[in-house]
Design an enzyme around this catalytic site. Structure first.
Site, PDB file in Angstrom:
ATOM      1  N   ARG A  60       0.830  -1.211   0.000  1.00  8.42           N
ATOM      2  CA  ARG A  60       0.000   0.000   0.000  1.00  8.42           C
ATOM      3  C   ARG A  60       0.862   1.258   0.000  1.00  8.42           C
ATOM      4  O   ARG A  60       0.473   2.288  -0.543  1.00  8.42           O
ATOM      5  CB  ARG A  60      -0.962   0.000   1.197  1.00  8.42           C
ATOM      6  N   SER A  77      -4.803   4.711   6.176  1.00  6.65           N
ATOM      7  CA  SER A  77      -4.655   3.266   5.981  1.00  6.65           C
ATOM      8  C   SER A  77      -4.392   2.901   4.524  1.00  6.65           C
ATOM      9  O   SER A  77      -3.762   1.893   4.241  1.00  6.65           O
ATOM     10  CB  SER A  77      -5.917   2.536   6.445  1.00  6.65           C
ATOM     11  N   GLU A 104     -18.905   3.843   0.385  1.00  5.45           N
ATOM     12  CA  GLU A 104     -18.146   3.338  -0.763  1.00  5.45           C
ATOM     13  C   GLU A 104     -18.923   3.403  -2.069  1.00  5.45           C
ATOM     14  O   GLU A 104     -18.340   3.519  -3.145  1.00  5.45           O
ATOM     15  CB  GLU A 104     -17.686   1.897  -0.502  1.00  5.45           C
ATOM     16  N   PHE A 123     -14.610  -3.509   1.053  1.00  3.14           N
ATOM     17  CA  PHE A 123     -15.730  -2.576   0.881  1.00  3.14           C
ATOM     18  C   PHE A 123     -15.753  -1.942  -0.508  1.00  3.14           C
ATOM     19  O   PHE A 123     -16.786  -1.525  -0.997  1.00  3.14           O
ATOM     20  CB  PHE A 123     -15.678  -1.497   1.959  1.00  3.14           C
ATOM     21  N   HIS A 150      -5.583  -3.756   1.889  1.00  6.88           N
ATOM     22  CA  HIS A 150      -6.052  -4.696   2.925  1.00  6.88           C
ATOM     23  C   HIS A 150      -6.785  -5.886   2.315  1.00  6.88           C
ATOM     24  O   HIS A 150      -7.813  -6.344   2.826  1.00  6.88           O
ATOM     25  CB  HIS A 150      -6.972  -4.003   3.930  1.00  6.88           C
ATOM     26  N   ASP A 161      -8.322  -8.806  11.767  1.00  5.14           N
ATOM     27  CA  ASP A 161      -9.676  -8.268  11.582  1.00  5.14           C
ATOM     28  C   ASP A 161     -10.683  -9.363  11.261  1.00  5.14           C
ATOM     29  O   ASP A 161     -11.893  -9.173  11.413  1.00  5.14           O
ATOM     30  CB  ASP A 161      -9.697  -7.205  10.480  1.00  5.14           C
ATOM     31  N   ARG A 219      -1.739  -4.689   3.456  1.00  6.02           N
ATOM     32  CA  ARG A 219      -1.275  -3.953   4.630  1.00  6.02           C
ATOM     33  C   ARG A 219      -0.025  -4.586   5.224  1.00  6.02           C
ATOM     34  O   ARG A 219       0.798  -3.917   5.847  1.00  6.02           O
ATOM     35  CB  ARG A 219      -2.383  -3.940   5.687  1.00  6.02           C
TER      36      ARG A 219
END
Lengths: 276, 332
Positions: free
Chosen positions: B25, B52, B73, B98, B124, B132, B182
């Site tokens: 990222r 992020s 989104e 998302f 991510h 998560d 990530r």
């Protein structure tokens, strides 16, 4: 001032002819919005039908793509393309797709069909206009049933955040959708309060009265620092007695006989207008 | 030359402890800020995840071309389409779960159907997001994005390649999907490593088996090749950073050369890189293929290495798959 009512009548006649020929499509919203489209294309918009990609033009974003027959009819009436093309609606190879497609037809600013998507695109365009100090405006047209989509409210929040006073949304408040009245399917009232609580300037108008609609646009344009919404109370199927206020005509095209009857009614209305 | 790294200009020893570990990222974020400097038409949008997704480096420098849409989104993709319709290059960034997880319809109709200049940066992605848990570990995004007309799909393997993928995507006038992670992983490619959309990178050439990998599985595949070498199996390692367009020529070349193939990805085995390779093989040159990926299940909480081991997408699983592929070849 009968030029505009006559244009609205022509647009309605085109809509009926297109749908009879196409054998499918959405008459109710298309007929109900004839005055709003007439007001836009023959009174409000800064546009040049001979130069549809003119950078300084106002943008018209149709969010409820299914009422595109009225958009196509208005574009043809304004001179974007020959009226003969209207009869190719929904046919193989036609630029007049069942729901609008960018690049297929001059004057179309966005591809639409799935509800709720146009208003976001209108917000994006208005944001560019605002940040780059352009004086063109963005007009987004939405159905009231479309307001069921959460995306609409995401877009409304953002328009308010960025004070997009170059954006005007017009809601076709005809209270019908596929499964019934919007009051039954998913109640929207109090609608004005919803928009004002989202930070929008709200103008409510009789959407089938052209002079009132023109006045509503000027009210919307004169409001600074806020996006504006015009809630246009319309009669679905307006101008064709047997289609008015009947949700069954949301997505059903008239057959040949019904089409002839509808055109007869519209021709009579036209005679009256001309005699005025 | 067999079994050894080819002249792909990787770092001298990809497994050395000194090779810095950073997230792909970051490569996106650096490239985006660079693009913003060079091109006034570059805009960036995010859905409440600017730091992020590393979009904040752009936002700090070019606030006038940055748009924060909040946790929305669907609107993110739609607003970007509107911005692109005004002649801009709009980069949207969010978590892959998302965007495109939630806004597939908006990407399909508002972006792809109009063929607008919108780049979808999804960070991510995959099991690598770790603790998560399954809701955030999207394993279906490559399948969704590569099915869309007009879309280019890029899955960079490290920070350097993510930079190049972002710059290459920016040069296109059409939609593109850039999938990043990530997790901090070795930056084993260099500024000199080639990158061309639609052209796979060969990091090891060999004749026994060919491993096609994308994203973080490219490094896992390099590790697997080392293990296989100890067992006397020479494995080619090919970096498939472009899932769409896919490099059919390289796939067929290795199908002919090795006659045993493996695909590896942090994604469902259904619909991703492995499926894309299987399609090419079936149409052009059938050959045994063993697919390494998540086998039609959801993930769970855990760290990246643990999850890669448990769900069978780490170097050990890739090496095992390679041995299976070699057996399939000899049993033919």
């Amino acid at each position: 001032m009968k030029r505009l009512p006559l244009a609205a009548n022509s647009i309605r006649q085109s809509v009926i002819r297109m749908l009879v020929e196409a054998k499918s499509g959405h008459p109710a919203g298309s007929l109900g919005m004839a005055e709003v489209f007439t007001a836009l294309y023959f009174g409000v918009l800064r546009h040049d039908p001979t130069n549809p990609s003119w950078k300084e033009r106002d943008r018209v974003v149709l969010s409820n793509g299914h009422i595109c027959p009225v958009l196509y009819a208005a574009l043809a009436e304004a001179g974007y393309f020959p009226k003969e093309h209207l009869l190719t609606l929904r046919k193989l190879g036609s630029p007049l797709q069942g729901h609008p497609h960018v690049g297929s037809l001059p004057g179309i600013e966005n591809s639409s069909g799935p509800l709720g998507q146009g208003i976001s695109q209108a917000v994006g365009m208005a944001l560019v206009g605002k940040r780059e100090n352009q004086d063109w405006r963005v007009y987004a047209l939405l159905g009231d049933g479309e307001l069921d989509e959460g995306q609409v409210w995401e877009a409304c929040l953002l328009a308010s955040k960025y004070s997009l006073d170059n954006l005007v949304a017009i809601i076709d408040r005809n209270n019908i959708q596929i499964d019934g009245t919007s009051d039954d399917v998913l109640p929207l009232e109090p609608l004005s309060e919803k928009f004002s609580s989202f930070g929008w300037n709200v103008v409510v108008v009789d959407g089938n009265n052209i002079n009132a609609v023109l006045h509503a646009f000027s009210m919307a344009q004169s409001c600074a620092d806020k996006p504006s919404v015009i809630i246009a109370n319309t009669i679905s199927g307006k101008g064709v007695s047997f289609m008015e206020k009947k949700f069954g005509w949301h997505g059903k095209s008239p057959n040949k006989e019904e089409g002839e009857l509808a055109l007869k009614e519209l021709a009579e209305e036209r005679k009256k207008l001309e005699a005025m | 030359m067999e079994g050894n790294p080819t002249s792909a200009n990787l770092v001298p020893d990809v497994f050395a402890a000194a090779v810095p570990k950073k997230a792909s990222r970051d490569g996106f974020g650096k490239a985006l800020a660079e693009l913003g400097e060079k091109d006034q038409n570059v805009w960036a949008l995010t859905a409440d995840v600017s730091e992020s997704t590393r979009t904040h480096w752009f936002a700090e420098k070019f606030p006038g071309r940055f748009v924060q849409v909040g946790v929305a989104e669907q609107n993110l993709a739609g607003v970007a389409a509107g911005i692109a319709a005004c002649g801009k290059k709009a980069f949207i960034s969010a978590f892959a779960a998302f965007s495109p997880g939630r806004n597939f319809d908006q990407i399909r109709v508002s972006v792809c159907y109009s063929n607008l200049n919108v780049k979808i940066h999804a960070s991510h992605a995959g099991l690598s997001v770790g603790p998560d848990g399954a809701s955030h570990q999207i394993l279906e995004d490559i399948a969704m994005m590569r099915a869309l007309p007009n879309m280019t799909v890029l899955v960079p393997c490290d920070l350097e390649q993510a930079k190049k993928a972002t710059i290459a995507a920016a040069a296109l006038k059409t939609p593109a999907y850039i999938r990043t992670s990530r997790e901090n992983t070795p930056v084993f490619t260099t500024p000199q490593t080639p990158f061309e959309i639609g052209k796979a990178n060969v990091y090891r050439d060999a004749k026994d088996v060919a491993i096609f990998a994308c994203g973080l599985q490219v490094f896992e595949a390099l590790k697997a090749a080392e293990e296989l070498k100890k067992k006397g199996i020479e494995a080619a390692v090919i970096d498939m950073h472009s899932i769409k367009p896919i490099d059919r020529e390289t796939i067929v070349r290795y199908a002919k050369q090795c006659k045993a193939l493996v695909s590896a990805e942090d994604h469902q085995v259904n619909g991703g890189l492995g499926s894309a390779i299987a399609e090419v093989l079936c149409e052009l040159h059938p050959a045994p293929l063993v697919r390494v990926g998540v086998k039609d299940s959801f993930g769970e909480s855990g760290n990246c290495a643990e999850l890669y081991r448990k769900y069978g997408i780490d170097a050990a699983a890739i090496a095992k798959a390679a041995e299976e592929a070699v057996k399939l070849k000899s049993s033919e």
